[in-house]
Enzyme design. Structure first.
Site, PDB file in Angstrom:
ATOM      1  N   LYS A  31       0.837  -1.208   0.000  1.00 53.36           N
ATOM      2  CA  LYS A  31       0.000   0.000   0.000  1.00 53.36           C
ATOM      3  C   LYS A  31       0.870   1.255   0.000  1.00 53.36           C
ATOM      4  O   LYS A  31       0.633   2.183  -0.769  1.00 53.36           O
ATOM      5  CB  LYS A  31      -0.899   0.018   1.244  1.00 53.36           C
ATOM      6  CG  LYS A  31      -1.580   1.345   1.474  1.00 53.36           C
ATOM      7  CD  LYS A  31      -2.435   1.349   2.713  1.00 53.36           C
ATOM      8  CE  LYS A  31      -1.733   1.790   3.973  1.00 53.36           C
ATOM      9  NZ  LYS A  31      -1.540   3.245   4.109  1.00 53.36           N
ATOM     10  N   ASN A  32       1.885   1.267   0.869  1.00 52.76           N
ATOM     11  CA  ASN A  32       2.672   2.487   1.030  1.00 52.76           C
ATOM     12  C   ASN A  32       3.595   2.780  -0.153  1.00 52.76           C
ATOM     13  O   ASN A  32       4.212   3.843  -0.209  1.00 52.76           O
ATOM     14  CB  ASN A  32       3.479   2.436   2.325  1.00 52.76           C
ATOM     15  CG  ASN A  32       2.597   2.669   3.545  1.00 52.76           C
ATOM     16  OD1 ASN A  32       1.403   2.921   3.405  1.00 52.76           O
ATOM     17  ND2 ASN A  32       3.185   2.592   4.728  1.00 52.76           N
TER      18      ASN A  32
ATOM     19  N   CYS B 187      -4.922   8.990   9.725  1.00 56.04           N
ATOM     20  CA  CYS B 187      -4.873   8.198  10.964  1.00 56.04           C
ATOM     21  C   CYS B 187      -4.659   9.110  12.170  1.00 56.04           C
ATOM     22  O   CYS B 187      -3.842  10.031  12.123  1.00 56.04           O
ATOM     23  CB  CYS B 187      -3.690   7.226  10.918  1.00 56.04           C
ATOM     24  SG  CYS B 187      -4.104   5.595  10.355  1.00 56.04           S
TER      25      CYS B 187
ATOM     26  N   ARG C 124       1.198  14.841  13.344  1.00 62.15           N
ATOM     27  CA  ARG C 124       1.620  14.709  11.948  1.00 62.15           C
ATOM     28  C   ARG C 124       1.601  16.042  11.173  1.00 62.15           C
ATOM     29  O   ARG C 124       0.786  16.239  10.289  1.00 62.15           O
ATOM     30  CB  ARG C 124       0.751  13.657  11.254  1.00 62.15           C
ATOM     31  CG  ARG C 124       0.840  12.322  11.932  1.00 62.15           C
ATOM     32  CD  ARG C 124       0.048  11.264  11.224  1.00 62.15           C
ATOM     33  NE  ARG C 124       0.850  10.525  10.289  1.00 62.15           N
ATOM     34  CZ  ARG C 124       0.424   9.455   9.626  1.00 62.15           C
ATOM     35  NH1 ARG C 124      -0.789   9.051   9.755  1.00 62.15           N
ATOM     36  NH2 ARG C 124       1.213   8.815   8.807  1.00 62.15           N
TER      37      ARG C 124
ATOM     38  N   ASP D 250       5.024   0.805  11.912  1.00 59.94           N
ATOM     39  CA  ASP D 250       3.802   0.154  11.418  1.00 59.94           C
ATOM     40  C   ASP D 250       3.681  -1.300  11.868  1.00 59.94           C
ATOM     41  O   ASP D 250       2.666  -1.946  11.588  1.00 59.94           O
ATOM     42  CB  ASP D 250       3.737   0.222   9.880  1.00 59.94           C
ATOM     43  CG  ASP D 250       3.372   1.609   9.385  1.00 59.94           C
ATOM     44  OD1 ASP D 250       3.031   2.458  10.224  1.00 59.94           O
ATOM     45  OD2 ASP D 250       3.433   1.837   8.165  1.00 59.94           O
TER      46      ASP D 250
ATOM     47  N   ARG E 284      -8.517  -0.430   4.942  1.00 57.21           N
ATOM     48  CA  ARG E 284      -7.650   0.572   4.310  1.00 57.21           C
ATOM     49  C   ARG E 284      -6.309  -0.040   3.912  1.00 57.21           C
ATOM     50  O   ARG E 284      -5.681   0.437   2.963  1.00 57.21           O
ATOM     51  CB  ARG E 284      -7.398   1.740   5.284  1.00 57.21           C
ATOM     52  CG  ARG E 284      -8.601   2.632   5.490  1.00 57.21           C
ATOM     53  CD  ARG E 284      -8.210   3.858   6.294  1.00 57.21           C
ATOM     54  NE  ARG E 284      -6.896   4.322   5.871  1.00 57.21           N
ATOM     55  CZ  ARG E 284      -5.949   4.755   6.680  1.00 57.21           C
ATOM     56  NH1 ARG E 284      -6.149   4.817   7.965  1.00 57.21           N
ATOM     57  NH2 ARG E 284      -4.784   5.144   6.209  1.00 57.21           N
TER      58      ARG E 284
HETATM   59  C1  UD1 Z   1       4.555   6.930   6.201  1.00 53.42           C
HETATM   60  C2  UD1 Z   1       3.664   5.719   6.091  1.00 53.42           C
HETATM   61  C3  UD1 Z   1       3.170   5.281   7.458  1.00 53.42           C
HETATM   62  C4  UD1 Z   1       4.355   5.090   8.407  1.00 53.42           C
HETATM   63  C5  UD1 Z   1       5.259   6.306   8.419  1.00 53.42           C
HETATM   64  C6  UD1 Z   1       6.528   6.094   9.221  1.00 53.42           C
HETATM   65  C7  UD1 Z   1       2.582   5.904   3.926  1.00 53.42           C
HETATM   66  C8  UD1 Z   1       1.333   6.109   3.163  1.00 53.42           C
HETATM   67  N1  UD1 Z   1       2.511   6.062   5.259  1.00 53.42           N
HETATM   68  O1  UD1 Z   1       3.753   7.979   6.741  1.00 53.42           O
HETATM   69  O2  UD1 Z   1       2.435   4.063   7.306  1.00 53.42           O
HETATM   70  O3  UD1 Z   1       3.861   4.858   9.708  1.00 53.42           O
HETATM   71  O4  UD1 Z   1       5.657   6.635   7.066  1.00 53.42           O
HETATM   72  O5  UD1 Z   1       7.231   5.003   8.735  1.00 53.42           O
HETATM   73  O6  UD1 Z   1       3.619   5.614   3.366  1.00 53.42           O
HETATM   74  N2  UD1 Z   1       6.773  14.819  10.387  1.00 53.42           N
HETATM   75  C9  UD1 Z   1       6.961  16.136  10.732  1.00 53.42           C
HETATM   76  N3  UD1 Z   1       6.780  17.084   9.768  1.00 53.42           N
HETATM   77  C10 UD1 Z   1       6.422  16.758   8.489  1.00 53.42           C
HETATM   78  C11 UD1 Z   1       6.263  15.414   8.156  1.00 53.42           C
HETATM   79  C12 UD1 Z   1       6.440  14.457   9.133  1.00 53.42           C
HETATM   80  O7  UD1 Z   1       7.273  16.448  11.876  1.00 53.42           O
HETATM   81  O8  UD1 Z   1       6.275  17.678   7.673  1.00 53.42           O
HETATM   82  C13 UD1 Z   1       6.959  13.797  11.430  1.00 53.42           C
HETATM   83  C14 UD1 Z   1       5.712  12.959  11.696  1.00 53.42           C
HETATM   84  O9  UD1 Z   1       4.815  13.610  12.550  1.00 53.42           O
HETATM   85  C15 UD1 Z   1       6.311  11.716  12.317  1.00 53.42           C
HETATM   86  C16 UD1 Z   1       7.648  11.575  11.552  1.00 53.42           C
HETATM   87  O10 UD1 Z   1       7.908  12.850  10.978  1.00 53.42           O
HETATM   88  O11 UD1 Z   1       6.574  11.929  13.665  1.00 53.42           O
HETATM   89  C17 UD1 Z   1       7.660  10.543  10.455  1.00 53.42           C
HETATM   90  O12 UD1 Z   1       6.535  10.740   9.625  1.00 53.42           O
HETATM   91  P1  UD1 Z   1       6.562  10.384   8.073  1.00 53.42           P
HETATM   92  O13 UD1 Z   1       7.732   9.510   7.776  1.00 53.42           O
HETATM   93  O14 UD1 Z   1       6.422  11.657   7.306  1.00 53.42           O
HETATM   94  O15 UD1 Z   1       5.232   9.536   7.928  1.00 53.42           O
HETATM   95  P2  UD1 Z   1       4.281   9.481   6.664  1.00 53.42           P
HETATM   96  O16 UD1 Z   1       5.054   9.683   5.428  1.00 53.42           O
HETATM   97  O17 UD1 Z   1       3.084  10.328   6.910  1.00 53.42           O
END
Ligand code: UD1
Length: 429
Positions: free
Chosen positions: A22-23, A126, A131, A316, A408
């Site tokens: 999915k990711n 989620c 986030r 995850d 999902r």
């Molecule tokens: C992706 C995955 C999710 C997984 C996560 C971490 C998908 C669709 N989702 O989510 O399943 O749990 O990676 O492996 O691929 N952060 C900030 N600022 C930002 C962006 C992120 O502070 O602008 C923080 C987030 O709050 C979190 C950390 O960075 O604490 C990691 O998040 P991130 O790797 O961005 O997760 P996703 O890409 O949303």
């Protein structure tokens, strides 16, 4: 709303086909916005998030056709979908759509790169922490975009197009790495991303973008270099296997005992998690087309884990591993470092008799000799599957409510587990 009913106690034996990730599928689908040519993706999983993203992309002008097998329950039977964004008809991603799935926020990268503007609602998704999107904003600004926030929307513009630059992520982010890689592919000149995410899904997206004509090197390492090109073309790309689904079923087998082949997957995608399972007493071996997971006799040993960006233990799989540890022969500690609110499964596992105490970002899990079935509530995607894993060994009946979270991210979960001997059924209502 559908529920899943499980009667615990059966070992798992047989074969489980692993779906496309999915990711990886989500960012790959979004990459179709970068070209007016057709991007064909094979092995796309049949999931609610994929269907939702198809609707969101349609809103921007992406047409799609589906071919390939739909329902065969064998590895690699995922669908082939052709995406064509001949004309981008709308550069706005509205709240009603983006709030349903956080990853749809990522359209901001391709829209900005190709159309030089985008208006994208701040995301929902989620409920596992705040986030924020600061890394996306800072990164896109580094590529020359002007960004304002207006009434819940990010309004981004790059008159004359994006321009390559060096950007160091202050924190590792999978989503922001995807977005900046896509945006920089069509920027003028060279972009160097430092402290980039190294997840296999980032590598998969880079491979697909390169097949489309992008010039990306270093994906899978902390430094990714992108030489911008003026246009991208269509391509054909196969979505890599889902490492989280793989790890989830491996943990389910660890929990129930048994002998299961996970077909169509790769152990190198989740080495740290497999090491933790090995330490817990599970035998894992590579097969020709996947891996075999065995736990016959012997208890589950307690193992401490700390979540970390790849190649660390994946956040995850944290909830699933915690479910497993509720039945270990001792005390384990599970520390969550990625999301600050990702312990919502704890109180639901406690309803089944688990002994877990939380202190800050660490859970102390004291193994118990038995869990007892009860009605529980799914709170997010990965948390809900941890309840299924617990239900597989709980005495009596466990009902998992709010199954839409599971849909999902897990393709035909009850069918896959049922075929290996679990007593599990979906109750539609
Ligand atoms: C992706 C995955 C999710 C997984 C996560 C971490 C998908 C669709 N989702 O989510 O399943 O749990 O990676 O492996 O691929 N952060 C900030 N600022 C930002 C962006 C992120 O502070 O602008 C923080 C987030 O709050 C979190 C950390 O960075 O604490 C990691 O998040 P991130 O790797 O961005 O997760 P996703 O890409 O949303």
């Amino acid at each position: 709303m559908d529920r899943i009913r499980i009667r615990g106690g059966n070992a798992l034996n047989g074969t489980i086909p692993i779906s496309g990730a999915k990711n990886a599928a989500l960012p790959l689908m979004i990459a179709s916005l970068l070209t007016d040519d057709t991007l064909t993706l094979e092995n796309v999983p049949h999931l609610a998030d994929v269907e939702q993203l198809i609707r969101i992309l349609g809103n921007h002008g992406v047409d799609y056709t589906v071919s390939g097998k739909r329902l065969a329950l064998s590895a690699g039977s995922g669908r082939t979908i052709h995406f064509t964004a001949r004309t981008i008809v709308d550069t706005t991603a509205p709240y009603e759509l983006v709030s349903k799935m956080r990853a749809s926020f990522w359209v901001i990268g391709p829209l900005l790169a190709r159309m030089h503007k985008a208006r994208v609602s701040l995301p929902g998704g989620c409920a596992i922490g705040t986030r924020p999107v600061d890394l996306f904003i800072d990164g896109l600004r580094a590529l020359g975009a002007t960004i304002d926030i207006d009434a819940g929307y990010i309004v981004a513009e790059a008159k004359g197009g994006l321009v390559g630059n060096r950007f160091t992520f202050p924190k590792v982010s999978v989503g922001a790495t995807h977005v900046l890689m896509m945006a920089a592919s069509l920027a003028k000149g060279q972009t160097v991303l430092e402290n980039a995410a190294r997840e296999p899904e980032v590598v998969d997206l880079a491979k697909c973008l390169n097949a489309m004509g992008a010039r990306i090197t270093g994906a899978g390492t902390p430094t990714i270099t992108i030489e911008g090109v003026t246009a991208l073309s269509g391509a054909r790309h196969r979505v890599l296997p889902d490492r989280i689904e793989t790890g989830t079923y491996a943990m389910a087998v660890a929990m129930t005992g048994g002998d299961v082949v996970l077909e169509g997957t790769r152990s190198d995608l989740l080495q740290t998690a497999l090491t933790a399972l090995g330490d817990a007493g599970v035998e894992i071996t590579d097969t020709e087309d996947g891996m075999r997971v065995v736990r016959n006799g012997g208890g589950i040993r307690p193992v401490d884990v700390v979540t970390d960006p790849f190649p660390g233990f994946p956040t995850d799989l944290q909830a699933q591993f915690m479910a497993l540890m509720t039945r270990s022969d001792g005390v384990s500690h599970i520390t969550e470092t990625i999301f600050e609110n990702r312990f919502m499964h704890v109180q639901e596992l406690a309803r089944l008799g688990a002994k877990i105490t939380l202190s800050g970002q660490m859970a102390r899990v004291e193994g118990v000799p038995r869990l007892v079935g009860a009605p529980v509530m799914a709170t997010d995607l990965r948390a809900s599957v941890s309840l299924v894993i617990a239900g597989l060994v709980a005495d009596g009946e466990t009902t998992v409510n709010r199954v839409y979270h599971l849909d999902r991210g897990f393709e035909r979960l009850e069918e896959k587990l049922g075929r290996c001997g679990a007593e599990i059924e979906r109750i539609s209502s």
